[in-house]
Design a protein around this motif. Structure first.
Motif, PDB file in Angstrom:
ATOM      1  N   HIS A 196      -1.058  -3.881   9.468  1.00 21.06           N
ATOM      2  CA  HIS A 196      -2.496  -4.041   9.271  1.00 21.06           C
ATOM      3  C   HIS A 196      -3.016  -3.044   8.226  1.00 21.06           C
ATOM      4  O   HIS A 196      -3.789  -3.412   7.335  1.00 21.06           O
ATOM      5  N   GLY A 231      -3.726  -5.669   5.957  1.00 21.85           N
ATOM      6  CA  GLY A 231      -4.920  -6.236   6.592  1.00 21.85           C
ATOM      7  C   GLY A 231      -4.562  -7.486   7.392  1.00 21.85           C
ATOM      8  O   GLY A 231      -3.408  -7.682   7.772  1.00 21.85           O
ATOM      9  N   ARG A 262     -10.013  -1.354   6.795  1.00 23.15           N
ATOM     10  CA  ARG A 262      -8.929  -1.638   7.739  1.00 23.15           C
ATOM     11  C   ARG A 262      -8.904  -0.605   8.867  1.00 23.15           C
ATOM     12  O   ARG A 262      -8.630  -0.939  10.020  1.00 23.15           O
TER      13      ARG A 262
END
Lengths: 503, 541
Positions: free
Chosen positions: B165, B169, B220
């Motif tokens: 992530h 993302g 993020r």
């Protein structure tokens, strides 16, 4: 130490302005150095709680009076075990200091030796980086104890100081390695660490030159190699000669005999947490500083490996890591943090505080109290009065004290490192201590009918189970003197050892 | 497979086998399955299984301890209830074999997850393979079919999702929320996963504030904050409610557990099996110091898991989950530096060139098939090992439990800490026997742990503890201090012996009466794993 050796004769020549700044900082650093050394006395001047202190005292007296013994002199188990004089000079030193002014002077002398090790380590910092190291210096000496290893740590620190000067271009420094090793080998068995440090440094410098041509311009390898040979030869100039190495091998081979110094560190304890913190800090600073010296990496890693294997070497790791933390901490601080400047006036306050803390420890009544609380003083008094000449089984931690109280007649069991009484004797001690299958046979074969033991030990519980009974209770040290008796009836109650009369 | 090919279609993955690095990585993944499988060695497994069966029988959690005569009133925080139920369901479906297979796969998946996380930084496949093999060997003392492997696998998965992530993302990060919901019911190790996310967030926040290179984009990080909050909220959906948060801290804060239970103690580097862990730790330190490039989140994870693993050997698994990708990343940097340095040196001899791709691909398939036979055969052997087999008789009181099955029921048995689970599982429900202690240390409580430790060490007062607790029979491993003390004592009578254990009753009227009701000492065939080994007999004297 020659003053020249304590000044920079390095290959790098800073500018005049830089030199002025350096002098100014070093000047400030001196105040901090003095303050930290004073502060370190708080942890280096310690009570005599070490298991080895008393048998070393007894041995020192024996050597002073009768010369070096040929065989192990105290234990009933090891009459034929040849005695190899590891650190005999330390034993003599302890006995002399003790004879002069008792435990207090001995504690003070060894405390000063420990603090001198910190001083030498701080001086080994190759750049003007002493300031951040010093606050840490006081804390990390916590591993130092009043025993010959303190002198070993001092030896290592001096060795690193000489190597640091050699790398900066002073070839003369390495010629001091031989006399240092000569003295060190007679004072303490840890001199091998010094030889390893010299070898590692030489190898790392040679490799650095191989991979980065032009590096290490000041360090001359040939004199170092010659000095290493001379230093190794000098270590043979001890009463034990070449047998000293065999004796060290015996200690190494006895690493599995349950001796705490040879075990991996338990990081649940605070001293080891400090070492862990120090190791993590060192790696972080290596990374954050922006450069890593290969010699520092080699010495740091070797010391870390040794500490992870045997926690007894934690003090050596501290001495290796200390100048490095100073050096890389300064570099990292220059990159990421503000420069810390603190007033030198604090020195006076620290001196007063240290005197307030350390002076009471040196008081004879305090040292006597500590001795009574940590060693079976009253129990030994009972033995002297009622059981003179009888063989005594005891906890190995008290074996050294009992050897000091009863140096004649070989009445004590195990004490000291494996090389003192031999591995076979250590195993026989462990047979009883761990209640192995033949524990009663060992006691019977050794003709042991009395024991001086901690009241909460498993031996007391097991011996009472088979009819031993308590003769007296030393409440101060938590010890009991117990004696063999007839096997009790199955329905006989188990006696309470602490209910016996006071010793 | 080069790093660039990592995310491509299956065709690209298949093509990876045509490179030496790809073949090495595939082989490493297969070899990694070898040490993570084996028969059950975790002494806690048996009471977990029995507890799962009891929960299924009663259709409810057990409020208090049903196995001991010493901790009967203690309230049981069943933080692993779902794992226990799954064990019971798997056992009823396929016996021990199915549980061994499933836990092996779970552990292996944990290794796969950390490989996937390492590959996010696009290293060379050979470096990944080397890191994976080192990690597998380093974790050898920890691997095996045990509930803790659930936490290892899920920690690896959480760190993979978080790293993915922060780099790329996407919405997959929200998968953490249901994952934490399940995890908090499977094992209290979820707190480690949550702590790691909090540490990563703190590192990212500081890195962002100070402008340290390697920080993830703020958007993020913000999204991860929301995900973390949701995760921390859903974990309370379990039978213990918010109290589950406190449980892991009780365990960590227990001085008795830390002192008496072997896997909570610091690693002993005199044990050869722990040397690879030491090697991994030190080599990581050297590489980080020489490369001087790592992200703040990797730095905090490395520091935290190093401290954890040096404190307790069981946390070596967490170190492996968190630091293997970092080790691989640093090894890759070192490899690149070395390759660059080599370019500056005059070249000597012939340069090695890879075989043609088609030949590599054709060779890879039989090699990998042959390699897969090793873990498959080990797994098959482990799965085929029965509860009452001679293998388990070496580690658990299998023979003694069989002997006791003919004894009067309802006995109170003083036992070794690690054997309580097996005895409770074998004797507890069918006969009503109770043990002194078993492996849920938090349920037992520090005072009971210390009492058991004192008896085991033969500390003064040990007999009083046995007497006051109402112990009928002591069943303990041979050649231990307690066994030797009992053998020497006139206050105890030995009533049973096999290769692993001795059993004693008190030399009192009650003890004599019990002795008369106990089955006689069995005569084991010489080939039986229960029969005394000649050397053991000599040792026991």
């Amino acid at each position: 130490m020659s003053p020249e050796l304590l000044t920079r004769t390095g290959a790098t020549t800073p500018s005049a302005a830089g030199e002025r700044t350096a002098r100014g900082r070093w000047s400030a650093g001196r105040w901090w150095l003095a303050a930290a050394i004073l502060l370190s006395l708080v942890v280096t001047v310690r009570d005599l709680g070490d298991a080895d202190a008393y048998w070393r005292l007894a041995l020192g007296r024996l050597i002073t009076g009768h010369g070096l013994p040929g065989t192990e002199p105290f234990s009933f188990q090891a009459a034929a075990h040849p005695w190899v004089a590891q650190g005999w000079l330390t034993d003599v030193l302890i006995s002399r200091l003790w004879a002069l002014a008792g435990a207090g002077l001995t504690m003070l002398a060894f405390g000063i030796a420990g603090s001198s090790a910190v001083l030498a380590a701080a001086l080994a910092v190759p750049q003007r980086a002493a300031v951040p190291a010093l606050a840490r210096a006081a804390a990390v000496v916590a591993g130092a104890v009043v025993r010959s290893q303190t002198l070993g740590v001092l030896g290592l620190a001096l060795c690193l100081l000489l190597l640091s000067r050699w790398r900066e271009g002073s070839t003369r420094a390495v010629w001091l390695l031989a006399p240092l090793m000569l003295l060190w080998a007679n004072l303490d068995a840890g001199f091998v660490i010094g030889l390893v440090a010299v070898t590692l440094t030489g190898l790392a410098v040679a490799l650095h030159r191989r991979f980065v041509p032009g590096s290490e311009p000041g360090a001359r390898l040939r004199p170092l190699g010659l000095a290493l040979l001379l230093a190794t030869a000098a270590t043979l100039a001890t009463p034990a000669g070449i047998h000293l190495y065999g004796s060290l091998g015996e200690n190494l081979a006895g690493a599995g005999l349950g001796i705490s110094g040879w075990q991996s560190p338990a990081f649940h304890t605070w001293p080891m947490r400090l070492v862990e913190l120090e190791a993590l800090t060192l790696v972080v600073l290596w990374t954050a500083a922006g450069r890593l010296d290969p010699v520092d990496a080699a010495l740091g890693l070797a010391a870390l490996v040794a500490t992870l294997y045997a926690q007894g070497t934690a003090a050596a790791f501290t001495i290796v890591a200390l100048p490095q933390i100073a050096r890389y901490g300064t570099l990292a601080a220059a990159r990421y943090g503000p420069r810390v400047v603190l007033p030198a006036v604090a020195l006076a306050l620290i001196a007063a505080a240290v005197a307030a803390v350390v002076a009471p420890r040196l008081n004879p009544s305090h040292t006597a109290g500590v001795e009574a609380a940590t060693e079976p003083v009253a129990a030994a008094g009972y033995v002297a009065a009622h059981l003179a000449g009888d063989r005594l089984y005891s906890a190995v931690e008290w074996g050294g004290y009992l050897a000091e109280r009863f140096p004649d007649g070989r009445v004590v069991d195990a004490y000291g490192p494996p090389a003192a009484i031999g591995q076979a004797a250590q195993q026989r001690y462990l047979d009883v201590h761990d209640l192995r299958a033949d524990w009663r046979t060992v006691l019977r074969e050794d003709g042991v009918t009395h024991a001086v033991l901690p009241q909460g030990s498993r031996e007391v519980a097991a011996l009472e189970e088979v009819g031993w009974h308590s003769l007296c209770h030393d409440a101060a040290a938590g010890a009991v003197v117990i004696a063999a008796g007839p096997m009790p009836a199955p329905d006989a109650p188990i006696p309470d050892a602490t209910a016996a009369p006071a010793c | 497979m080069s790093g660039r090919d990592a995310g491509k279609a299956p065709r690209g993955r298949a093509r990876a086998l045509s490179t030496p690095g790809g073949l090495l990585l595939a082989a490493a993944l297969l070899i990694a399955a070898l040490p993570v499988t084996g028969p059950i060695r975790d002494p806690d497994f048996w009471w977990h299984l029995r507890t799962g069966q009891l929960i299924l029988d009663r259709h409810a959690l057990l409020g208090t301890d049903p196995y001991t005569y010493t901790a009967m009133g203690h309230v049981w925080v069943m933080h692993e209830w779902l794992t226990e139920v799954l064990f019971a369901l798997l056992h009823s479906a396929g016996g021990l074999a199915l549980i061994v297979v499933v836990l092996t796969v779970v552990t292996w998946l944990g290794l796969v997850f950390l490989v996937q996380r390492a590959r996010l930084s696009r290293p060379n496949n050979a470096t990944v393979a080397l890191g994976l093999l080192l990690a597998t060997v380093a974790g050898y003392p920890i691997w095996g079919p045990r509930a803790q492997m659930v936490t290892f696998a899920l920690t690896s998965l959480v760190l993979l999702l978080v790293e993915r992530h922060l780099r790329r993302g996407g919405r997959l990060i929200w998968a953490l929320v249901p994952l934490f919901l399940v995890w908090s019911n499977l094992h209290s190790g979820f707190i480690i996963g949550a702590a790691f996310i909090v540490l990563i967030l703190a590192a990212e926040w500081i890195a962002g504030r100070l402008g340290i290179p390697g920080a993830a984009p703020r958007a993020r990080v913000r999204e991860l904050v929301w995900v973390a909050a949701a995760c921390l909220a859903v974990v309370v959906i379990n039978p213990n409610g918010p109290g589950i948060y406190l449980y892991p801290f009780q365990t960590q804060g227990s001085a008795a557990q830390q002192a008496l239970i072997l896997e909570w103690q610091s690693p002993d580097f005199h044990i050869g099996q722990l040397l690879p862990f030491g090697l991994m730790l030190l080599s990581l330190a050297v590489m980080v110091a020489t490369n001087r490039r790592l992200t703040p989140r990797d730095a905090v994870l490395a520091l935290a898991t190093t401290a954890l693993s040096l404190q307790s050997v069981r946390h070596v698994a967490l170190f492996i989950a968190a630091c293997t990708p970092l080790w691989i990343q640093q090894a890759e940097m070192t490899r690149v530096r070395y390759a660059t340095w080599r370019l500056t040196r005059p070249r000597r001899g012939r340069r090695w060139t890879a075989p043609p791709a088609r030949l590599m691909a054709l060779t890879s398939v039989p090699v990998l098939l042959a390699l897969s036979l090793f873990p498959a055969s080990r797994l098959a052997a482990a799965a085929a090992t029965r509860e009452d087999s001679s293998y388990y008789a070496k580690f658990f009181p299998v023979c003694a439990a069989q002997w006791l099955k003919d004894a009067p029921g309802g006995l109170h048995i003083f036992n070794q800490y690690g054997e309580g689970g097996y005895l409770a599982s074998e004797l507890g429900s069918s006969r009503g026997d109770k043990v002194f202690i078993f492996g849920d240390a938090a349920l037992m409580g520090d005072p009971l742990l210390l009492e058991a430790g004192a008896v085991e060490s033969v500390d003064p007062g040990w007999e009083t503890t046995l007497h006051n607790s109402g112990t009928d029979l002591v069943l303990f491993d041979r050649s231990t201090a307690l066994d030797n003390a009992l053998l020497a004592s006139p206050h105890w009578i030995r009533v049973y012996r096999d290769a692993l254990s001795d059993a004693f009753v008190p030399a009192t009227t009650t003890g004599e009466a019990l002795k008369s009701k106990l089955p006689p000492q069995p005569v084991f065939p010489a080939s039986s794993s229960c029969s005394e080994h000649p050397s053991a007999t000599a040792q026991a004297g």
